[in-house]
Design a protein around this motif. Structure first.
Motif, PDB file in Angstrom:
ATOM      1  N   PHE A 226       0.820  -1.211   0.000  1.00  0.00           N
ATOM      2  CA  PHE A 226       0.000   0.000   0.000  1.00  0.00           C
ATOM      3  C   PHE A 226       0.853   1.260   0.000  1.00  0.00           C
ATOM      4  N   ALA A 227       2.064   1.192   0.575  1.00  0.00           N
ATOM      5  CA  ALA A 227       2.959   2.354   0.624  1.00  0.00           C
ATOM      6  C   ALA A 227       3.355   2.829  -0.765  1.00  0.00           C
ATOM      7  N   VAL A 228       3.272   1.955  -1.760  1.00  0.00           N
ATOM      8  CA  VAL A 228       3.524   2.353  -3.147  1.00  0.00           C
ATOM      9  C   VAL A 228       2.602   3.506  -3.532  1.00  0.00           C
ATOM     10  N   LEU A 229       1.325   3.359  -3.185  1.00  0.00           N
ATOM     11  CA  LEU A 229       0.360   4.401  -3.515  1.00  0.00           C
ATOM     12  C   LEU A 229       0.591   5.648  -2.676  1.00  0.00           C
ATOM     13  N   GLU A 230       0.832   5.476  -1.386  1.00  0.00           N
ATOM     14  CA  GLU A 230       1.059   6.630  -0.514  1.00  0.00           C
ATOM     15  C   GLU A 230       2.248   7.455  -0.979  1.00  0.00           C
ATOM     16  N   GLY A 231       3.306   6.784  -1.426  1.00  0.00           N
ATOM     17  CA  GLY A 231       4.546   7.478  -1.729  1.00  0.00           C
ATOM     18  C   GLY A 231       4.642   8.051  -3.124  1.00  0.00           C
ATOM     19  N   THR A 232       3.844   7.552  -4.089  1.00  0.00           N
ATOM     20  CA  THR A 232       4.032   7.985  -5.481  1.00  0.00           C
ATOM     21  C   THR A 232       2.744   8.434  -6.162  1.00  0.00           C
ATOM     22  N   PHE A 233       1.613   8.459  -5.450  1.00  0.00           N
ATOM     23  CA  PHE A 233       0.334   8.672  -6.123  1.00  0.00           C
ATOM     24  C   PHE A 233       0.270  10.025  -6.835  1.00  0.00           C
ATOM     25  N   SER A 234       0.724  11.090  -6.171  1.00  0.00           N
ATOM     26  CA  SER A 234       0.653  12.417  -6.792  1.00  0.00           C
ATOM     27  C   SER A 234       1.479  12.466  -8.080  1.00  0.00           C
ATOM     28  N   LEU A 235       2.704  11.922  -8.030  1.00  0.00           N
ATOM     29  CA  LEU A 235       3.545  11.908  -9.224  1.00  0.00           C
ATOM     30  C   LEU A 235       2.966  10.994 -10.295  1.00  0.00           C
ATOM     31  N   TYR A 236       2.392   9.873  -9.867  1.00  0.00           N
ATOM     32  CA  TYR A 236       1.741   8.960 -10.809  1.00  0.00           C
ATOM     33  C   TYR A 236       0.608   9.656 -11.563  1.00  0.00           C
ATOM     34  N   LEU A 237      -0.242  10.378 -10.840  1.00  0.00           N
ATOM     35  CA  LEU A 237      -1.364  11.066 -11.483  1.00  0.00           C
ATOM     36  C   LEU A 237      -0.879  12.132 -12.458  1.00  0.00           C
ATOM     37  N   ARG A 238       0.205  12.810 -12.086  1.00  0.00           N
ATOM     38  CA  ARG A 238       0.753  13.830 -12.979  1.00  0.00           C
ATOM     39  C   ARG A 238       1.326  13.204 -14.255  1.00  0.00           C
ATOM     40  N   ASP A 239       2.117  12.143 -14.097  1.00  0.00           N
ATOM     41  CA  ASP A 239       2.821  11.563 -15.233  1.00  0.00           C
ATOM     42  C   ASP A 239       1.946  10.628 -16.063  1.00  0.00           C
ATOM     43  N   GLN A 240       1.064   9.884 -15.407  1.00  0.00           N
ATOM     44  CA  GLN A 240       0.256   8.893 -16.117  1.00  0.00           C
ATOM     45  C   GLN A 240      -1.001   9.505 -16.731  1.00  0.00           C
ATOM     46  N   LEU A 241      -1.622  10.458 -16.000  1.00  0.00           N
ATOM     47  CA  LEU A 241      -2.906  10.995 -16.454  1.00  0.00           C
ATOM     48  C   LEU A 241      -2.910  12.507 -16.661  1.00  0.00           C
ATOM     49  N   GLY A 242      -1.815  13.166 -16.309  1.00  0.00           N
ATOM     50  CA  GLY A 242      -1.745  14.607 -16.494  1.00  0.00           C
ATOM     51  C   GLY A 242      -2.555  15.403 -15.493  1.00  0.00           C
ATOM     52  N   ALA A 366       4.101   3.521 -13.852  1.00  0.00           N
ATOM     53  CA  ALA A 366       3.419   2.233 -13.653  1.00  0.00           C
ATOM     54  C   ALA A 366       4.254   1.249 -12.839  1.00  0.00           C
ATOM     55  N   ALA A 367       5.592   1.407 -12.864  1.00  0.00           N
ATOM     56  CA  ALA A 367       6.474   0.411 -12.247  1.00  0.00           C
ATOM     57  C   ALA A 367       6.228   0.214 -10.756  1.00  0.00           C
ATOM     58  N   PRO A 368       6.064   1.278  -9.953  1.00  0.00           N
ATOM     59  CA  PRO A 368       5.821   1.038  -8.524  1.00  0.00           C
ATOM     60  C   PRO A 368       4.559   0.236  -8.252  1.00  0.00           C
ATOM     61  N   PHE A 369       3.531   0.436  -9.056  1.00  0.00           N
ATOM     62  CA  PHE A 369       2.268  -0.252  -8.808  1.00  0.00           C
ATOM     63  C   PHE A 369       2.340  -1.719  -9.205  1.00  0.00           C
ATOM     64  N   ARG A 370       3.163  -2.037 -10.187  1.00  0.00           N
ATOM     65  CA  ARG A 370       3.398  -3.453 -10.493  1.00  0.00           C
ATOM     66  C   ARG A 370       4.119  -4.114  -9.316  1.00  0.00           C
ATOM     67  N   GLU A 371       5.115  -3.400  -8.760  1.00  0.00           N
ATOM     68  CA  GLU A 371       5.808  -3.939  -7.577  1.00  0.00           C
ATOM     69  C   GLU A 371       4.822  -4.134  -6.425  1.00  0.00           C
ATOM     70  N   GLY A 372       3.941  -3.150  -6.190  1.00  0.00           N
ATOM     71  CA  GLY A 372       2.959  -3.252  -5.109  1.00  0.00           C
ATOM     72  C   GLY A 372       2.023  -4.427  -5.307  1.00  0.00           C
ATOM     73  N   ALA A 373       1.591  -4.657  -6.550  1.00  0.00           N
ATOM     74  CA  ALA A 373       0.700  -5.787  -6.828  1.00  0.00           C
ATOM     75  C   ALA A 373       1.397  -7.111  -6.512  1.00  0.00           C
ATOM     76  N   ILE A 374       2.671  -7.225  -6.862  1.00  0.00           N
ATOM     77  CA  ILE A 374       3.427  -8.449  -6.566  1.00  0.00           C
ATOM     78  C   ILE A 374       3.541  -8.656  -5.057  1.00  0.00           C
ATOM     79  N   LEU A 375       3.833  -7.582  -4.315  1.00  0.00           N
ATOM     80  CA  LEU A 375       3.928  -7.691  -2.858  1.00  0.00           C
ATOM     81  C   LEU A 375       2.598  -8.117  -2.243  1.00  0.00           C
TER      82      LEU A 375
END
Length: 407
Positions: A226-242, A366-375
């Motif tokens: 879950f920390a994947v989302l906490e730590g990168t969500f803002s940057l993910y939304l900017r880079d993945q969805l603008g 996308a890479a952190p969320f793939r890692e989170g899914a595996i964990l």
């Protein structure tokens, strides 16, 4: 109010103060002219000191009672916010953050308190209410922080007001504990509690209690994912969805709302029907699916579906793991176990905040969320294996019934 309502209210009040301060700490430190290293130290001081102090505070609450430790931790938190609000120098602010982390036993002692006052079969629902308070705190705190910044005060006090308001919340929680919250540990239980508050052997014994080590590992993997989302969500939304920063705030609020809804209401109805073990498995599977979905979505509808899966998954898994952990723990070890559990989860967060951001920088959002899914899938596999190989201390039939095999 019942003791359960009071302790949930204390957690909510405490979280409001915490979530007012956390989004503003780094921007305000930059406004004060601190270097990037100094800002990083301010952010890292709290979890590091909480990591060290968690097991100690947990054992102290077993030994001397939940109420004195809650009072001391609330006083430390209030003092730390006052120092943050009145200082513009790095060293006092760093010491304040260290004090807040070292006295940050509020949540782990609240979890032990819930275990003290609820029947074993009701504990997941009790921990669900704690989770609901977390969700509401993370929704309401940042909004309240933005409102405070709009108050018609001069620029100097605009920087200080959020910290002082957070201190006011901590004082309110302190007064509520001191005047309304009864001690949950019976005198005979305090007399039986182990005195090895500071010993390495005591910490080792905590993790080797039957069933406890495995559940701590599952809970830590859950938080690691879950920390994947906490730590990168803002940057993910900017880079993945603008999306902009305001969109990120709305996304966090939506996630907090879903999690609060599940933990405050849905889990109370599902525990008697399915039991904590199945809910833990369903939650970890949903979390894995949601994180995997976040790695692939390219539009808002897919994002909302993935966020709902993550919110439902975490909302089911977290209180179920805590409920099972409390049922696997002897009554005079609840504080010690939840102290160690909190420290393990704090370490997991610290590790994956760093790893997830490194993955984002190397291979994209996308890479952190793939890692989170595996964990999350690893946590699911460990939980599924453990559900067929229960190892619970034979304290009572009630305790043992919490981890029966599911297939």
């Amino acid at each position: 109010m019942s003791p359960l309502v009071i302790v949930v209210s204390i957690v909510l009040i405490d979280l409001l103060g915490f979530t007012i301060v956390m989004p503003l700490l780094a921007p305000f430190a930059k406004e004060y002219g601190f270097s990037p290293l100094q800002i990083g130290l301010l952010l890292a001081a709290f979890p590091f000191c909480q990591l060290v102090a968690g097991p100690i505070l947990g054992r102290l609450s077993d030994r001397f009672g939940r109420r004195p430790v809650l009072i001391a931790s609330q006083a430390g938190t209030a003092l730390s916010f006052v120092i943050l609000g009145l200082s513009r120098n790095f060293w006092p602010m760093l010491l304040a953050r260290m004090l807040d982390g070292a006295s940050g036993g509020n949540i782990l002692v609240a979890q032990a308190y819930v275990a003290d006052i609820t029947r074993p079969q009701d504990r997941a629902r009790g921990f669900g209410l704690i989770g609901m308070a977390f969700g509401l705190g993370f929704v309401l705190g940042p909004i309240l922080g933005l409102l405070i910044l709009e108050l018609p005060v001069d620029a100097e006090w605009r920087l200080r007001m959020p910290f002082l308001v957070a201190a006011g919340f901590s004082v309110a929680a302190l007064v509520l504990v001191a005047t309304r919250l009864p001690e949950s540990r019976p005198p005979e239980g305090l007399a039986k509690a182990r005195a090895r508050v500071l010993s390495i052997r005591g910490l080792r014994d905590t993790f080797t209690l039957p069933g406890v080590g495995r559940l701590v590992a599952i809970g830590s993997l859950d938080i690691l994912a879950f920390a994947v989302l906490e730590g990168t969500f803002s940057l993910y939304l900017r880079d993945q969805l603008g999306w902009t920063a305001s969109g990120a705030l709305a996304g966090f609020a939506a996630l907090g709302f879903v999690s609060a809804l599940v933990q405050g209401g849905l889990i109370r109805k599902l525990v008697p029907i399915l039991g904590e073990t199945r809910l833990m498995l369903f939650g970890l599977a949903a979390l894995a699916a949601g994180l995997a979905g976040l790695a692939e979505v390219r539009e808002s509808l897919g994002l909302m579906v993935a966020l709902v899966l993550v919110g439902v998954g975490q909302g089911l898994a977290s209180p179920s793991i805590s409920g099972l952990l409390s049922r696997a723990t002897p009554a005079d070890e609840q504080g010690a176990v939840f102290g160690a559990f909190t420290s393990a989860q704090t370490a997991a967060r610290m590790i994956n905040y760093l790893v997830a951001n490194l993955l984002l920088g190397l291979w994209g959002p996308a890479a952190p969320f793939r890692e989170g899914a595996i964990l999350a899938l690893i946590a699911f596999a460990l939980a599924a294996w453990g559900a067929r190989r229960p190892a619970i201390p034979a304290e009572s039939k009630e305790v043992a019934s919490g981890m029966e095999p599911i297939g």
